[in-house]
Design a protein around this motif. Sequence first.
Motif, PDB file in Angstrom:
ATOM      1  N   ARG A   1      28.605  -3.917  52.931  1.00 28.21           N
ATOM      2  CA  ARG A   1      27.564  -4.278  54.246  1.00 28.21           C
ATOM      3  C   ARG A   1      27.938  -5.807  54.764  1.00 28.21           C
ATOM      4  O   ARG A   1      27.751  -5.731  55.946  1.00 28.21           O
ATOM      5  CB  ARG A   1      26.110  -4.328  53.591  1.00 28.21           C
ATOM      6  N   ARG A   2      28.457  -6.663  53.780  1.00 24.75           N
ATOM      7  CA  ARG A   2      28.761  -7.983  54.432  1.00 24.75           C
ATOM      8  C   ARG A   2      30.042  -7.832  55.109  1.00 24.75           C
ATOM      9  O   ARG A   2      29.959  -8.442  56.298  1.00 24.75           O
ATOM     10  CB  ARG A   2      29.073  -8.878  53.134  1.00 24.75           C
TER      11      ARG A   2
ATOM     12  N   PRO B   1      28.981  -4.632  58.702  1.00 22.46           N
ATOM     13  CA  PRO B   1      27.599  -4.357  58.792  1.00 22.46           C
ATOM     14  C   PRO B   1      27.336  -3.034  59.644  1.00 22.46           C
ATOM     15  O   PRO B   1      26.050  -2.575  59.502  1.00 22.46           O
ATOM     16  CB  PRO B   1      26.810  -5.616  59.276  1.00 22.46           C
TER      17      PRO B   1
END
Length: 179
Positions: free
Chosen positions: A141-142, A145
Amino acid sequence: GPVEARAADPESVELRWVHLDDVTRHPLHFAFAAAWPSMREHAICRLVLVVDAANVVGWRPDGWWRERIGANTKLRDNLALVAERGIPAGAFDLPAELWWPDVRLVVEGQARVVESATGVIVHAAERDGDELIEQTVADIRRERPDDHVVAVTADRALRARLRELGASIAGPGTLLSLL
């Protein structure tokens, strides 16, 4: 891998690779032109499946506990086939029709010896598989995203933590029906 662009039907005058931002600068088939805005939105997104191997393998009482390594290897090999042939978008409420997932399989315990295969990256948990699943989802997700991250587990507490990280959730039954 690389795909050679070639016209494969009598309707196609030309077929070539262009940058996403340049697509609308070319004459397009009317149906493709109508679909392009939605396609463009998802063209750079991947589907990433983060699979809780212990949870999925343990979902069915088929004797997996007698051969944990073999059961996890079989799951990995079946996931590799899915990564190769694609997943219907409807299975995870995604746009379009078919997605070729980036598969992350988290193994633990005796199954830590299971290695990655084409289409499946295996992450071996030293201790806690749930902790590694959370870290894997957080990292994805980082780093990307906009990707569609789907975590596959039946663990209620883990599901809640993964939702907080921005992952969608699917149960083992959903995944097993695709295999």
